[in-house]
Write a protein that holds these residues in place. Structure first.
Motif, short mmCIF file in Angstrom:
data_model
loop_
_atom_site.label_atom_id
_atom_site.label_comp_id
_atom_site.label_asym_id
_atom_site.label_seq_id
_atom_site.Cartn_x
_atom_site.Cartn_y
_atom_site.Cartn_z
N PRO A 92 0.81 -1.22 0.00
CA PRO A 92 0.00 0.00 0.00
C PRO A 92 0.85 1.27 0.00
CG PRO A 92 -0.11 -1.11 2.13
CD PRO A 92 0.56 -2.05 1.18
N LYS A 93 1.99 1.21 0.66
CA LYS A 93 2.86 2.39 0.65
C LYS A 93 3.31 2.70 -0.77
CE LYS A 93 7.28 4.15 2.41
NZ LYS A 93 8.51 3.84 3.20
N ASN A 110 -5.15 19.15 -5.82
CA ASN A 110 -5.25 19.43 -4.38
C ASN A 110 -5.84 18.21 -3.67
OD1 ASN A 110 -5.39 20.72 -1.87
ND2 ASN A 110 -7.41 21.60 -2.34
N LEU A 111 -5.05 17.15 -3.58
CA LEU A 111 -5.51 15.91 -2.96
C LEU A 111 -4.45 15.42 -1.97
CD1 LEU A 111 -6.82 14.04 -6.15
CD2 LEU A 111 -8.23 15.10 -4.37
N LYS A 112 -4.88 15.09 -0.78
CA LYS A 112 -3.97 14.56 0.24
C LYS A 112 -4.04 13.03 0.21
CE LYS A 112 -3.41 16.62 4.22
NZ LYS A 112 -3.56 17.09 5.64
N ILE A 113 -2.87 12.41 0.20
CA ILE A 113 -2.77 10.95 0.05
C ILE A 113 -2.34 10.31 1.37
CG2 ILE A 113 -1.84 9.08 -1.36
CD1 ILE A 113 -3.35 11.28 -2.93
N ALA A 114 -2.91 9.15 1.68
CA ALA A 114 -2.54 8.40 2.88
C ALA A 114 -2.59 6.91 2.57
CB ALA A 114 -3.46 8.73 4.04
N TYR A 115 -1.98 6.13 3.42
CA TYR A 115 -2.11 4.68 3.29
C TYR A 115 -2.21 4.04 4.67
CZ TYR A 115 2.94 4.16 4.31
OH TYR A 115 4.18 4.18 4.90
N VAL A 116 -2.86 2.90 4.71
CA VAL A 116 -3.04 2.14 5.94
C VAL A 116 -2.14 0.91 5.90
CG1 VAL A 116 -4.67 0.71 7.26
CG2 VAL A 116 -5.40 2.93 6.33
N ALA A 176 -8.32 3.01 11.35
CA ALA A 176 -7.23 3.73 10.71
C ALA A 176 -7.74 4.53 9.50
CB ALA A 176 -6.13 2.76 10.28
N ILE A 177 -8.72 3.96 8.80
CA ILE A 177 -9.31 4.67 7.66
C ILE A 177 -10.00 5.95 8.13
CG2 ILE A 177 -11.08 4.53 5.86
CD1 ILE A 177 -10.45 1.49 5.74
N LYS A 178 -10.84 5.82 9.16
CA LYS A 178 -11.53 7.00 9.69
C LYS A 178 -10.53 8.05 10.17
CE LYS A 178 -14.79 8.56 13.26
NZ LYS A 178 -13.89 9.54 13.89
N LYS A 179 -9.47 7.61 10.85
CA LYS A 179 -8.47 8.56 11.34
C LYS A 179 -7.82 9.30 10.18
CE LYS A 179 -6.12 10.51 14.62
NZ LYS A 179 -6.80 11.45 15.55
N GLY A 180 -7.54 8.60 9.10
CA GLY A 180 -6.98 9.26 7.92
C GLY A 180 -7.92 10.30 7.35
N ASN A 463 -0.88 6.39 7.54
CA ASN A 463 0.31 7.18 7.23
C ASN A 463 -0.09 8.30 6.27
OD1 ASN A 463 2.71 5.18 8.21
ND2 ASN A 463 0.99 4.03 7.37
N ILE A 464 0.08 9.52 6.69
CA ILE A 464 -0.22 10.68 5.85
C ILE A 464 1.04 11.07 5.09
CG2 ILE A 464 -1.13 13.03 5.81
CD1 ILE A 464 -3.09 11.00 7.00
N LEU A 465 0.93 11.17 3.78
CA LEU A 465 2.08 11.54 2.94
C LEU A 465 2.07 13.04 2.66
CD1 LEU A 465 2.16 8.59 0.35
CD2 LEU A 465 3.29 8.77 2.58
N GLY A 466 3.20 13.53 2.17
CA GLY A 466 3.29 14.94 1.81
C GLY A 466 4.10 15.74 2.81
N SER A 467 3.95 17.06 2.76
CA SER A 467 4.77 17.95 3.59
C SER A 467 4.46 17.79 5.08
CB SER A 467 4.53 19.40 3.17
OG SER A 467 3.16 19.72 3.26
N ASP A 468 3.23 17.41 5.41
CA ASP A 468 2.87 17.21 6.81
C ASP A 468 2.79 15.72 7.14
OD1 ASP A 468 0.68 16.77 5.22
OD2 ASP A 468 -0.77 17.69 6.61
N SER A 469 3.71 14.93 6.61
CA SER A 469 3.66 13.49 6.77
C SER A 469 3.70 13.09 8.24
CB SER A 469 4.82 12.83 6.01
OG SER A 469 6.05 13.26 6.56
N LYS A 470 2.95 12.06 8.55
CA LYS A 470 2.91 11.55 9.92
C LYS A 470 2.37 10.12 9.90
CE LYS A 470 -0.17 14.77 10.95
NZ LYS A 470 -1.16 15.61 11.71
#
Length: 618
Positions: A92-93, A110-116, A176-180, A463-470
């Motif tokens: 998934p990463k 303008n889309l924020k990407i994440a993975y579980v 984890a999906i809801k948290k994203g 996992n939130i990707l991009g400049s504010d990754s966490k």
């Protein structure tokens, strides 16, 4: 809990890896939706790609998922549609980073990407196996002492070198999906989450549900179950499809659920896409791949014993009556391992005295193997089809024999083709085939072991990707309940069958629709009728013993049957434990997914009361 928000519209875009990316695009393009979810992972997908992924010759994700994203990102950005899919598979990463590259570098969206992640337990599987071996953890089905597992189900535990594990992925939930989504993610790529988890996560985010809103969560779990299989609820794999012209079943659109704050939902579809959503298509899909009246997810238990399915208008079906309870403390871990080698030989026979021809062929192969001292783990001679009496073409008079075999030793397995070839010219009258013997060559196959493990074994995270990754670990559910034995009972207040009057021998399918599928080594089968009077007959008629009788020569005494009733939809549901052996990846059955089982049972002639049949069928 009071909410004034409108229902969330969640559209499904995939039920398997073969579903094309255009479905995702169509769901975004053809009408209003808030979220698109996609289920790409049958239990075999991860295992099939595991070894190639480890070698670096496969990306680990599902190619059709990437195709769907490539087609849909622009319109998802324009309409602000969220996308949650499990097409990340084993990586998934990797798919999330690929998506981020498309969003940022190629399209400037303008889309924020994440993975579980957190589902892949292969690095720790040996310690888990020790707990399985000691009895601390176990097989999904061993909670019932009456169930007999297929032979060699546990053999890999004692032979880690000869039967090495290729993948071990746990089924994750919605948290984890809801948290994203709470963190602002627009696209969430998952690996092995449970099929309905993306739908639960989207609804929980939309309404702000918490972990103890069990009725609402359970309703969304069933909503997710209903749409997870692509076109299975809009006309595909539908027992009643024969009533529709073929043209109406072409290029079927995929479904949508409108989930309300209570968890109740309305199943529908885009008006511009083909197909149909009826009470019957919904009931068939509801009964698919159940294990009784309790539907388990790692976040909630859904009790569907009193579920209601009602047609509100054309292509709109309301589903209600689902009750929710705390989830189990465990989740399923799908373990796949190299189990050995298998091969099959296909031979045709035509016309006269076919049974004698197959007797002759089987005796030839078995006697030669006995002479050579070859004993195999599995050697099965499967006679497929019955020649038409007084045939009007050669094909209508032709059936085939499937010689299916498995063994841990490839050389040993190769002796089957040699035994057949030794007698090759001493064949029965008219023997023929494709002359392509590639299927007779030994090829490796995978065994499947569905384990149950504590959710505390997991590190489920988004996992939130991009400049504010966490990276945010969500932890285990705060409140759980132990899993109770599955219900299993005889007909409730049965009515003597003679009460229904004169009968005539007709296919069960003349008055009943049904759906079947696989759960590990088991086949589940749900059958239902249309009226209260028919229901009184069906529940009285469809006993445990009747189910065995309907299976005919396919019934084995070591199988076990569970039976429950769904009176609000006039359905009886069975789980038959054992027919698929160790599961789809190693099953000797031609119908390794159990999908054809329901249509077989519907074709069996039973004494149906004349009062329930149209005059033309009497």
């Amino acid at each position: 809990m009071t909410h004034t928000k409108r229902p969330i519209r969640i559209a499904n875009c995939s039920g398997a890896a073969c579903d094309p990316g255009q479905h995702m695009y169509n769901q975004a393009k053809c009408g209003p939706v808030d979220v698109i979810t996609g289920d790409y992972l049958a239990e075999m997908n991860l295992a099939t790609n595991a070894e190639e992924t480890a070698k670096g010759t496969h990306p680990g994700w599902i190619p059709t998922a990437l195709d769907g994203l490539q087609q849909t990102l622009d319109i998802a950005n324009e309409k602000r549609i969220k996308i949650i899919i499990n097409g990340g598979g084993l990586n998934p990463k990797g798919l999330a980073e690929k998506t981020l590259e498309m969003v940022v570098k190629e399209k400037s969206l303008n889309l924020k990407i994440a993975y579980v992640d957190g589902d892949n337990l292969l690095p720790r599987v040996n310690s888990i196996l020790k707990k399985i071996k000691s009895g601390e953890y176990g097989h999904l089905d061993t909670t019932n002492s009456d169930i007999t597992l297929a032979e060699d189900s546990n053999a890999f535990i004692d032979d880690p070198e000869g039967m090495p594990i290729v993948c071990a992925n746990a089924y994750l939930g919605y948290r984890a999906i809801k948290k994203g989504l709470d963190e602002g993610a627009d696209i969430i790529i998952c690996g092995r989450v449970a099929d309905a988890s993306p739908v639960i996560g989207a609804a929980a985010w939309w309404y702000g549900w918490n972990e103890v809103d069990y009725d609402a969560l359970a309703g969304s779990l069933i909503a997710g179950h209903l749409i997870e299989c692509s076109t299975y609820i809009t006309g595909a794999n539908f027992a009643g499809a024969y009533k529709y012209p073929v043209q109406e079943l072409m290029n079927l659109g995929l479904p949508i659920v409108e989930i309300e704050s209570s968890g109740e939902c309305v199943v529908t579809k885009h008006e511009g896409l083909n197909g149909m959503v009826t009470a019957d298509t919904v009931k068939c899909q509801l009964l698919y791949e159940l294990q009784g009246n309790i539907y388990l997810n790692s976040d909630v238990k859904a009790d569907i014993a009193k579920i209601k399915v009602e047609q509100e208008m054309t292509n709109k079906v309301r589903v209600s009556g689902v009750k929710g309870y705390p989830p189990p403390a465990t989740t399923k871990l799908a373990v796949f391992y190299r189990a050995g080698y298998q091969s099959e030989i296909l031979i045709n026979a035509t016309g006269y005295a076919t049974d004698h021809k197959w007797d002759y062929q089987e005796a030839q192969v078995r006697s030669k193997l006995d002479e050579w001292g070859v004993k195999l783990d599995v050697l099965d001679f499967q006679r497929v089809g019955v020649p038409k009496e007084n045939p009007d073409s050669q094909l209508s008079s032709t059936t085939y024999l499937r010689i299916f075999c498995q063994d841990r030793n490839a050389v040993n397995l190769g002796k089957v083709a040699a035994a057949w070839a030794w007698n090759g010219m001493a064949h029965f009258a008219g023997m023929h085939g494709t002359l392509d013997m590639r299927t007779a060559m030994p090829k490796p196959f995978l065994g499947f072991y569905p384990a149950t493990i504590p959710q505390s074994e997991l590190e489920e995270a988004v996992n939130i990707l991009g400049s504010d990754s966490k990276r945010i670990i969500v932890g285990s559910p705060r409140k759980t309940e132990s899993i109770q034995p599955r219900e299993n009972y005889t007909p409730t207040q049965p009515i003597p069958l003679e009460h229904f009057g004169t009968t005539v021998m007709r296919p069960l399918g003349d008055i009943a629709l049904a759906r079947s599928g696989d759960k590990g080594g088991n086949v589940n089968f749900g059958v239902y009728v249309q009226t209260a009077q028919q229901w009184d007959w069906l529940r009285s008629f469809m006993t445990h013993d009747q189910m065995k009788k309907l299976m005919g020569r396919d019934w084995k005494d070591w199988y076990y049957i569970e039976r429950v009733e769904f009176p609000t939809i006039y359905a009886v549901h069975f789980v038959i434990y054992g027919p698929l052996g160790r599961g789809v990846s190693s099953s000797k059955l031609l119908d390794c997914l159990g999908k054809g089982f329901a249509e077989f049972i519907r074709a069996v002639h039973v004494p149906i009361p004349v009062r329930f049949l149209p005059r033309a069928q009497i």
